[in-house]
Scaffold this motif. Sequence first.
Motif, PDB file in Angstrom:
ATOM      1  N   ASP A  64       0.800  -1.228   0.000  1.00  0.00           N
ATOM      2  CA  ASP A  64       0.000   0.000   0.000  1.00  0.00           C
ATOM      3  C   ASP A  64       0.830   1.274   0.000  1.00  0.00           C
ATOM      4  O   ASP A  64       0.423   2.287   0.559  1.00  0.00           O
ATOM      5  CB  ASP A  64      -0.955   0.030   1.206  1.00  0.00           C
ATOM      6  CG  ASP A  64      -2.098  -0.958   1.058  1.00  0.00           C
ATOM      7  OD1 ASP A  64      -2.483  -1.247  -0.085  1.00  0.00           O
ATOM      8  OD2 ASP A  64      -2.596  -1.440   2.085  1.00  0.00           O
ATOM      9  N   ASP A  72      -1.462  -9.838  -4.947  1.00  0.00           N
ATOM     10  CA  ASP A  72      -2.535  -9.653  -3.982  1.00  0.00           C
ATOM     11  C   ASP A  72      -2.060  -9.992  -2.570  1.00  0.00           C
ATOM     12  O   ASP A  72      -1.128 -10.780  -2.368  1.00  0.00           O
ATOM     13  CB  ASP A  72      -3.713 -10.582  -4.296  1.00  0.00           C
ATOM     14  CG  ASP A  72      -4.243 -10.442  -5.705  1.00  0.00           C
ATOM     15  OD1 ASP A  72      -3.982  -9.395  -6.341  1.00  0.00           O
ATOM     16  OD2 ASP A  72      -4.927 -11.383  -6.167  1.00  0.00           O
ATOM     17  N   THR A 124      -6.279  -8.543   3.785  1.00  0.00           N
ATOM     18  CA  THR A 124      -6.231  -7.745   4.996  1.00  0.00           C
ATOM     19  C   THR A 124      -7.087  -8.427   6.057  1.00  0.00           C
ATOM     20  O   THR A 124      -8.207  -8.856   5.799  1.00  0.00           O
ATOM     21  CB  THR A 124      -6.740  -6.311   4.765  1.00  0.00           C
ATOM     22  OG1 THR A 124      -8.082  -6.359   4.259  1.00  0.00           O
ATOM     23  CG2 THR A 124      -5.859  -5.598   3.755  1.00  0.00           C
ATOM     24  N   HIS A 157      -1.845  -6.923   6.869  1.00  0.00           N
ATOM     25  CA  HIS A 157      -1.799  -7.677   5.620  1.00  0.00           C
ATOM     26  C   HIS A 157      -1.269  -9.081   5.891  1.00  0.00           C
ATOM     27  O   HIS A 157      -0.309  -9.262   6.643  1.00  0.00           O
ATOM     28  CB  HIS A 157      -0.890  -6.981   4.607  1.00  0.00           C
ATOM     29  CG  HIS A 157      -1.448  -5.715   4.068  1.00  0.00           C
ATOM     30  ND1 HIS A 157      -2.559  -5.670   3.256  1.00  0.00           N
ATOM     31  CD2 HIS A 157      -1.054  -4.427   4.229  1.00  0.00           C
ATOM     32  CE1 HIS A 157      -2.822  -4.421   2.920  1.00  0.00           C
ATOM     33  NE2 HIS A 157      -1.929  -3.647   3.502  1.00  0.00           N
ATOM     34  N   ASN A 167      -4.425 -16.759   0.540  1.00  0.00           N
ATOM     35  CA  ASN A 167      -3.977 -15.913  -0.563  1.00  0.00           C
ATOM     36  C   ASN A 167      -2.977 -16.699  -1.406  1.00  0.00           C
ATOM     37  O   ASN A 167      -2.989 -16.638  -2.634  1.00  0.00           O
ATOM     38  CB  ASN A 167      -3.340 -14.637  -0.020  1.00  0.00           C
ATOM     39  CG  ASN A 167      -2.849 -13.698  -1.117  1.00  0.00           C
ATOM     40  OD1 ASN A 167      -3.608 -13.320  -2.002  1.00  0.00           O
ATOM     41  ND2 ASN A 167      -1.578 -13.332  -1.061  1.00  0.00           N
ATOM     42  N   ARG A 170     -14.228 -12.940  -2.118  1.00  0.00           N
ATOM     43  CA  ARG A 170     -13.386 -11.749  -1.982  1.00  0.00           C
ATOM     44  C   ARG A 170     -13.416 -11.181  -0.572  1.00  0.00           C
ATOM     45  O   ARG A 170     -12.486 -10.498  -0.151  1.00  0.00           O
ATOM     46  CB  ARG A 170     -13.801 -10.694  -3.007  1.00  0.00           C
ATOM     47  CG  ARG A 170     -13.446 -11.092  -4.441  1.00  0.00           C
ATOM     48  CD  ARG A 170     -13.646  -9.941  -5.424  1.00  0.00           C
ATOM     49  NE  ARG A 170     -13.022 -10.247  -6.709  1.00  0.00           N
ATOM     50  CZ  ARG A 170     -13.635 -10.820  -7.730  1.00  0.00           C
ATOM     51  NH1 ARG A 170     -14.913 -11.181  -7.611  1.00  0.00           N
ATOM     52  NH2 ARG A 170     -13.001 -11.055  -8.851  1.00  0.00           N
ATOM     53  N   ALA A 202      -7.002  -7.859  -1.145  1.00  0.00           N
ATOM     54  CA  ALA A 202      -6.457  -6.555  -1.517  1.00  0.00           C
ATOM     55  C   ALA A 202      -5.652  -6.755  -2.801  1.00  0.00           C
ATOM     56  O   ALA A 202      -4.488  -7.161  -2.747  1.00  0.00           O
ATOM     57  CB  ALA A 202      -5.584  -6.000  -0.406  1.00  0.00           C
ATOM     58  N   VAL A 262      -1.454  -5.088  -4.313  1.00  0.00           N
ATOM     59  CA  VAL A 262      -0.959  -4.057  -3.407  1.00  0.00           C
ATOM     60  C   VAL A 262       0.481  -4.309  -2.972  1.00  0.00           C
ATOM     61  O   VAL A 262       1.082  -3.448  -2.324  1.00  0.00           O
ATOM     62  CB  VAL A 262      -1.846  -3.938  -2.156  1.00  0.00           C
ATOM     63  CG1 VAL A 262      -3.241  -3.500  -2.533  1.00  0.00           C
ATOM     64  CG2 VAL A 262      -1.879  -5.240  -1.365  1.00  0.00           C
TER      65      VAL A 262
END
Length: 303
Positions: free
Chosen positions: A80, A127, A130, A135, A200, A258, A291, A294
Amino acid sequence: MPRRIVLVVNPTAGRGRAGRALPGVRARLEASGDEVAVVPSTDYAHARATMAAAVAGGADVLAVMGGDGMMHLGVNACADQASATPTLLGLVPAGSGNDLCRGVGLDPDDPVAAAGVVADGSRRDLDLMTVAGRHVGAVLATGFDALVNRRANVMAFPRGSSRYTVAALAELRVFSPLRYRLVLDGAPRELEAMLVAVGNTSSYGGGMRICPAADPADGWLDVTVIHPVHRATLLRLLPQMTSGRFARHPCVEQLRARVVRVDGETADGAPLVTFGDGEQLGDVPVDAVVAPEVLPLVVSTAR
């Protein structure tokens, strides 16, 4: 033009493996002609502060060397960023698990080869998810797996990834199915399960592929539910997690979403505990939210 690489290393990671591999890793990075600053971390807080300072100071690459705890710090330091030329994250596996490194295509057993990726690779924005204001790069554990992680963290023996096996066997003796309240992209579900894992990337616990199809570049989170089974069945499934074959068993359900809200309690009414990247995040309820793109990561140009 030479880049400025800050290498933050936990020299004690992997029972000292990181410290032993550091000379070769440093030499590989310096062979690229880049400016390399090596910072051995003294503890978790020092590592986090050093990484934050490297990013704030405009380093071209923050290279992180150690286990999944160090990778978790690096992910959170580099995600981010608002800059058009952000600090890229480079991963150098040297711990006992190295699951995030597996998930992005690195050899978890070759830190020097990973240093070569940092030196010669290219940027790819991946990706994250969060959870609880942090993260997570790999997997969110919320059930039997989280309880095993908690038990393993306080075990003095054995060392390395084998402690997860010992912890799993110990936890299995007293484990009962958990009561879950899930919301997946707005759709609620109530169920009992042995675990619900949100990925993820694909693996945790040193190569257990709990979310075999997870891809950190597809904009989705993969959700694995293991429905209640006899303890002996779960014990038989555990070794199959290394290959991902366990997912063929009828007790396993795989979903994608998501946004995943996880809530629930143990059989005796205690709130479920959550772990992300092997780090304890707290009790439920938690929301895991994808996310997309990022994390500016250095990856192999051969991918």
